[in-house]
Design a protein around this motif. Structure first.
Motif, PDB file in Angstrom:
ATOM      1  N   UNK A   1       0.832  -1.211   0.000  1.00 56.25           N
ATOM      2  CA  UNK A   1       0.000   0.000   0.000  1.00 56.25           C
ATOM      3  C   UNK A   1       0.860   1.252   0.000  1.00 56.25           C
ATOM      4  N   UNK A   2       1.907   1.258   0.803  1.00 58.56           N
ATOM      5  CA  UNK A   2       2.810   2.402   0.892  1.00 58.56           C
ATOM      6  C   UNK A   2       3.511   2.661  -0.437  1.00 58.56           C
ATOM      7  N   UNK A   3       3.977   1.591  -1.083  1.00 53.72           N
ATOM      8  CA  UNK A   3       4.666   1.718  -2.368  1.00 53.72           C
ATOM      9  C   UNK A   3       3.698   2.206  -3.445  1.00 53.72           C
ATOM     10  N   UNK A   4       2.470   1.701  -3.428  1.00 51.46           N
ATOM     11  CA  UNK A   4       1.469   2.111  -4.422  1.00 51.46           C
ATOM     12  C   UNK A   4       1.108   3.587  -4.263  1.00 51.46           C
ATOM     13  N   UNK A   5       0.965   4.030  -3.022  1.00 51.46           N
ATOM     14  CA  UNK A   5       0.625   5.433  -2.759  1.00 51.46           C
ATOM     15  C   UNK A   5       1.790   6.347  -3.106  1.00 51.46           C
ATOM     16  N   UNK A   6       3.016   5.869  -2.903  1.00 52.42           N
ATOM     17  CA  UNK A   6       4.212   6.672  -3.151  1.00 52.42           C
ATOM     18  C   UNK A   6       4.455   7.012  -4.607  1.00 52.42           C
ATOM     19  N   UNK A   7       3.830   6.296  -5.530  1.00 51.19           N
ATOM     20  CA  UNK A   7       3.969   6.599  -6.947  1.00 51.19           C
ATOM     21  C   UNK A   7       5.036   5.754  -7.619  1.00 51.19           C
ATOM     22  N   UNK A   8       5.100   5.875  -8.957  1.00 47.36           N
ATOM     23  CA  UNK A   8       6.070   5.091  -9.722  1.00 47.36           C
ATOM     24  C   UNK A   8       7.503   5.328  -9.241  1.00 47.36           C
ATOM     25  N   UNK A   9       8.282   4.259  -9.204  1.00 51.35           N
ATOM     26  CA  UNK A   9       9.671   4.344  -8.768  1.00 51.35           C
ATOM     27  C   UNK A   9       9.867   4.116  -7.279  1.00 51.35           C
ATOM     28  N   UNK A  10       8.780   4.139  -6.527  1.00 43.60           N
ATOM     29  CA  UNK A  10       8.874   3.924  -5.082  1.00 43.60           C
ATOM     30  C   UNK A  10       9.192   2.456  -4.820  1.00 43.60           C
ATOM     31  N   UNK A  11      10.177   2.206  -3.944  1.00 45.97           N
ATOM     32  CA  UNK A  11      10.634   0.841  -3.707  1.00 45.97           C
ATOM     33  C   UNK A  11      10.933   0.631  -2.228  1.00 45.97           C
ATOM     34  N   UNK A  12      10.580  -0.548  -1.722  1.00 45.19           N
ATOM     35  CA  UNK A  12      10.865  -0.923  -0.329  1.00 45.19           C
ATOM     36  C   UNK A  12      11.415  -2.346  -0.324  1.00 45.19           C
ATOM     37  N   UNK A  13      12.278  -2.616   0.653  1.00 44.77           N
ATOM     38  CA  UNK A  13      12.815  -3.957   0.846  1.00 44.77           C
ATOM     39  C   UNK A  13      12.487  -4.382   2.274  1.00 44.77           C
ATOM     40  N   UNK A  14      11.896  -5.566   2.409  1.00 40.45           N
ATOM     41  CA  UNK A  14      11.560  -6.072   3.733  1.00 40.45           C
ATOM     42  C   UNK A  14      12.166  -7.464   3.915  1.00 40.45           C
ATOM     43  N   UNK A  15      12.438  -7.802   5.171  1.00 41.88           N
ATOM     44  CA  UNK A  15      12.909  -9.142   5.507  1.00 41.88           C
ATOM     45  C   UNK A  15      11.708 -10.048   5.696  1.00 41.88           C
ATOM     46  N   UNK A  16      11.822 -11.250   5.175  1.00 33.83           N
ATOM     47  CA  UNK A  16      10.718 -12.199   5.209  1.00 33.83           C
ATOM     48  C   UNK A  16      11.222 -13.516   5.778  1.00 33.83           C
ATOM     49  N   UNK A  17      10.833 -13.826   7.018  1.00 38.35           N
ATOM     50  CA  UNK A  17      11.247 -15.070   7.657  1.00 38.35           C
ATOM     51  C   UNK A  17      10.107 -16.073   7.672  1.00 38.35           C
ATOM     52  N   UNK A  18      10.368 -17.264   7.177  1.00 39.30           N
ATOM     53  CA  UNK A  18       9.352 -18.325   7.169  1.00 39.30           C
ATOM     54  C   UNK A  18       9.914 -19.512   7.943  1.00 39.30           C
ATOM     55  N   UNK A  19       9.258 -19.849   9.059  1.00 35.07           N
ATOM     56  CA  UNK A  19       9.730 -20.934   9.917  1.00 35.07           C
ATOM     57  C   UNK A  19       9.083 -22.275   9.580  1.00 35.07           C
ATOM     58  N   UNK A  20       7.873 -22.206   9.062  1.00 34.66           N
ATOM     59  CA  UNK A  20       7.141 -23.424   8.703  1.00 34.66           C
ATOM     60  C   UNK A  20       6.125 -23.052   7.647  1.00 34.66           C
ATOM     61  N   UNK A  21       5.860 -23.955   6.716  1.00 34.24           N
ATOM     62  CA  UNK A  21       4.898 -23.667   5.671  1.00 34.24           C
ATOM     63  C   UNK A  21       5.563 -23.046   4.457  1.00 34.24           C
ATOM     64  N   UNK A  22       4.739 -22.447   3.584  1.00 34.18           N
ATOM     65  CA  UNK A  22       5.252 -21.850   2.353  1.00 34.18           C
ATOM     66  C   UNK A  22       4.391 -20.651   1.960  1.00 34.18           C
ATOM     67  N   UNK A  23       5.045 -19.636   1.407  1.00 31.96           N
ATOM     68  CA  UNK A  23       4.362 -18.451   0.901  1.00 31.96           C
ATOM     69  C   UNK A  23       4.444 -18.483  -0.616  1.00 31.96           C
TER      70      UNK A  23
END
Length: 171
Positions: free
Chosen positions: A57-79
């Motif tokens: 949502x933040x990236x979409x509101x920020x407009x074209x070129x807006x970019x974010x990097x987040x850490x994604x930890x998965x302990x069990x299961x799959x995304x």
């Protein structure tokens, strides 16, 4: 001599009784501990998906070129990042019954579903982004992210367009 033999027999019998009691207690406690751990993992996964939603949502509101990097930890299961259907789907198998079987519940924008598969339950958490055009590495393809000991880096970028293109890259 008879007294010594009797004492050893009593020691062995008492030891066997103690070990069988410990085994019986562990047989009841271990599945409950597993269920509690799975419940915690599901709650963390919901938080993870809410964080992804906030970033998109933040990236979409920020407009074209807006970019974010987040850490994604998965302990069990799959995304699964399904760019064809424009949705994120988290699935895991557990003995824990997160919601009533076969009934979808809403947790904000997340749809949770618990289905019975044999002796286990399949918990599915789904978020749909039909208002955006999700892409994975610039293509409308599916990416499966499984459990890992180190967190993944998820890059989310607004590429613009009439229907906002949100590009996702996993590293």
């Amino acid at each position: 001599m008879k007294k010594r033999g009797q004492i050893w027999i009593e020691v062995v019998i008492y030891t066997l009784i103690a070990l069988s009691l410990i085994g019986a207690v562990l047989a009841f406690i271990t599945p409950k501990i597993g269920e509690i751990q799975d419940k915690a993992i599901i709650e963390q996964s919901i938080t993870m998906m809410q964080n992804i939603d906030t970033v998109i949502s933040s990236v979409a509101i920020g407009g074209p070129g807006n970019k974010r990097i987040i850490d994604l930890g998965i302990k069990k299961g799959a995304l699964t990042i399904d760019a064809q259907k424009d949705e994120f789907v988290f699935e895991m198998e557990s003995e824990y019954e997160y919601s009533q079987l076969g009934e979808e519940i809403n947790i904000g924008d997340i749809i949770a579903l618990t289905e019975e598969i044999g002796s286990l339950n399949k918990i599915t958490l789904k978020m749909n982004y039909s208002e955006y055009d999700l892409t994975y590495n610039g293509k409308n393809e599916t990416k499966l992210i499984t459990k890992a000991s180190t967190p993944y880096k998820l890059s989310i970028e607004n590429k613009g367009g009439t229907k906002t293109i949100i590009e996702i890259i996993v590293s």
